[in-house]
Design an enzyme around this catalytic site. Structure first.
Site, short mmCIF file in Angstrom:
data_model
loop_
_atom_site.label_atom_id
_atom_site.label_comp_id
_atom_site.label_asym_id
_atom_site.label_seq_id
_atom_site.Cartn_x
_atom_site.Cartn_y
_atom_site.Cartn_z
CE LYS A 104 9.47 68.46 55.09
NZ LYS A 104 8.50 68.06 54.13
CD GLU A 126 10.19 70.08 63.55
OE1 GLU A 126 11.40 70.51 64.22
OE2 GLU A 126 10.51 70.42 62.26
CB SER A 387 8.26 69.69 47.04
OG SER A 387 6.84 69.32 47.05
C1 PLP Z 1 7.26 68.83 54.16
C2 PLP Z 1 6.82 68.95 52.51
C3 PLP Z 1 6.53 70.14 52.30
C4 PLP Z 1 6.07 71.38 52.97
O1 PLP Z 1 7.29 71.76 53.62
P1 PLP Z 1 8.21 73.05 52.84
O2 PLP Z 1 8.95 73.55 53.90
O3 PLP Z 1 7.13 74.27 52.80
O4 PLP Z 1 8.68 72.92 51.62
C5 PLP Z 1 6.21 70.18 50.79
N1 PLP Z 1 6.14 69.13 49.91
C6 PLP Z 1 7.02 67.86 50.44
C7 PLP Z 1 6.80 66.54 49.50
C8 PLP Z 1 7.04 67.66 51.87
O5 PLP Z 1 7.42 66.65 52.15
#
Ligand code: PLP
Length: 401
Positions: A104, A126, A387
Site C-alpha cells: 500500500k 477510507e 503483498s
Molecule cells: C489491502 C491489502 C490487500 C488487498 O488490496 P489490493 O488492492 O487487492 O491489493 C492485499 N494484501 C495486503 C497485505 C493488504 O494490506
C-alpha cells in the site's frame, strides 16, 4: 449518485494494461460515475497525474522516496523448501518487506507526492482494517500533509491497534456509523466528504477502484512491483519469464501492479480472491463508488457484504480493469477459503520462515492447491506477490489456531 457521463459503446480495445480508453474505460467497465463536483475534481486529478507521470522530475522524486523511505526495491525470494515439496519453482516478490509492511505504501507515496504538486494540504482516505489508513497517515506525516481517515465503527472496534497507529502518526480518524459500518460505507463517506473539500484536499483511494482516473493511477503507482519483478525474473530465472504470475485480489491493486509488468509476456496471470469476496469470479455488473464493475449483489441489485478472514479482501467488488482482463481471458480469477488461506500462512511460516499477511496467504493457498491437483505442471515457474507481512494478523491467528 447520478451518472453524469453518458455511456457510449466502447471503442476498439486498447493494448492490454495500457492507458484506459477515453473516459477511463477498460472495455465495458470503469468510467466516472460521480456527482458533478467530484467529476471536476477527478478531472483535475487526471490532468495533474498525466502531467506528473510524464515529468522525469516527479518520477525521480517518487523513486527516491520509494528507495530511502519505503525500502525499495524489494527482493525476489526463491521459496526453496516449499518449492521442493510442491514440485514447482516458486518465487516470492517481497512487498512484505516494505516500510509499513505491505504494497500500500507504493500507492500512497505516489498520491501524496501528487497532492503536494497540486497544492493540496490534506489527504482524505477510507480504510477497512486500517492498512491503507496507516500507510496514508505515514505518507502524510512524511510530506507534512494532514490526513483524515474514514473508518467504519465496527472496524474501529476490531482494529484498535491500527486506529492507535494512525493517531500516533497525527491522522484524524473519523468513525462511520452508517450502513454496515465497515469499508464499503467508509468509502462512500470519504467520497461524500471530498465533495465539500475538493479545493484543499486530495482523495487518496487505496486500491484500483473508484472513478476514473483512480483505477489507472493506482495501477501505475503499483506497477513498480511488476516492473521490478520482471527485471528480477529476467536476471534470475532460466527462462527469463515465469510460467505463472499469481497475486491476491481485494480491490486488485497489488495484482494489477504485478500483472502490469507481465501483460506483454506469455505468463499466465492468476488473481486469487477470497471465497466470500469474489467480485471478479462471481460478481455481477453494477455501479458503486464511482465506477462500473463487478460487484457481489443480491437479486434486487443490492450490494452484498463481503466476508473474509483477511480484512484486505473484504470488499464486495473488484477494480474495473480486472473485470476487463477477465472478459478478455488475459487473467483468470479463482477463489480460496479462509481455512485454505490460514493453512497456507502456517505452511509458509514453517517452510520459509516468512509469516505472510492472510491476504497474501490466499495467493499461496491457490499455488499449493494447483500444484497438488496438477493444474500447475511439475517444474513450472511461479512468481507470486507476497503483498504484506502477517504481524497484523497474529491476534486473528491466535484465536483461530
Ligand atoms: C489491502 C491489502 C490487500 C488487498 O488490496 P489490493 O488492492 O487487492 O491489493 C492485499 N494484501 C495486503 C497485505 C493488504 O494490506
Amino acid at each position: 449518485m447520478r451518472n453524469v457521463l453518458p455511456w457510449r459503446e466502447p471503442a476498439p480495445a486498447a493494448g492490454t494494461m495500457g492507458e484506459p480508453l477515453t473516459r477511463g474505460r477498460f472495455g465495458a467497465y470503469g468510467g466516472r460515475y460521480a456527482p458533478e463536483s467530484l467529476v471536476e475534481a477527478c478531472r483535475q486529478v487526471d490532468e495533474a497525474f498525466r502531467e506528473a507521470w510524464a515529468d522525469p522530475g516527479f518520477r525521480g522524486a517518487l523513486a527516491r522516496l520509494l528507495a530511502v523511505h519505503a525500502g525499495r526495491p524489494t527482493p525476489l525470494t526463491p521459496a526453496r523448501r516449499l518449492s521442493e515439496a510442491l514440485g514447482v519453482e516458486l518465487y516470492l516478490k517481497r512487498e512484505d518487506l516494505t516500510h509499513t509492511g505491505s504494497h500500500k505504501i507504493n500507492n500512497v507515496l505516489g498520491q501524496a507526492l501528487l497532492a503536494t504538486r497540486m497544492g493540496r494540504r490534506r489527504l482524505i482516505a477510507e480504510t477497512g482494517a486500517g492498512q491503507h489508513g496507516v500507510a496514508t497517515a505515514t505518507a502524510a506525516a512524511l510530506l507534512g500533509l494532514e490526513a483524515t481517515v474514514f473508518m467504519g465503527e465496527r472496524d474501529i472496534e476490531r482494529q484498535a491497534l491500527n486506529v492507535f497507529r494512525m493517531r500516533m502518526l497525527g491522522a484524524e480518524v473519523v468513525p462511520v456509523t452508517t450502513g454496515s459500518r465497515t469499508l464499503k460505507d467508509a468509502t462512500s463517506e470519504a467520497m461524500r466528504h471530498w465533495v465539500g473539500a475538493t479545493g484543499d484536499s486530495h482523495y487518496c483511494i487505496g486500491s484500483v477502484v473508484g472513478p476514473d482516473p483512480y483505477p489507472w493511477l493506482v495501477r501505475e503507482f503499483q506497477r513498480v512491483i511488476g516492473d521490478e519483478a520482471r527485471a528480477q525474473c529476467a536476471a534470475e530465472l532460466p527462462a527469463g519469464v515465469p510460467d505463472h504470475v499469481v497475486a491476491c485480489v481485494g480491490g486488485g491493486s497489488n495484482a494489477a501492479g504485478t500483472f502490469a509488468g507481465f501483460a506483454d509476456t506469455p505468463a499466465r496471470l492468476v488473481g486469487v480472491e477470497a471465497e466470500g469476496g469474489a467480485g471478479a469470479a462471481r460478481g455481477r455488473l453494477g455501479v458503486l463508488h464511482g465506477s462500473r464493475s463487478l460487484f457481489l449483489q443480491d437479486d434486487d441489485g443490492q450490494i452484498v457484504e463481503a466476508h473474509s478472514v483477511a480484512a484486505g479482501l473484504d470488499y464486495p467488488g473488484v477494480g474495473p480493469e480486472h473485470a476487463h482482463l477477465r472478459d478478455l481471458g488475459r487473467a483468470r480469477y479463482v477463489t480460496v477459503t479462509d481455512d485454505e488461506a490460514i493453512a497456507a500462512a502456517v505452511r509458509l511460516a514453517r517452510t520459509e520462515g516468512i509469516l505472510p499477511a492472510l491476504e497474501s496467504a490466499h495467493a499461496l493457498a491457490w499455488v499449493i492447491r494447483a500444484a497438488g491437483d496438477g493444474e500447475l505442471a511439475a517444474g513450472s515457474t511461479v512468481l507470486m506477490t507476497l503483498s504484506g507481512r502477517g504481524d497484523k494478523d497474529v491476534s486473528t491467528l491466535k484465536e483461530l489456531l
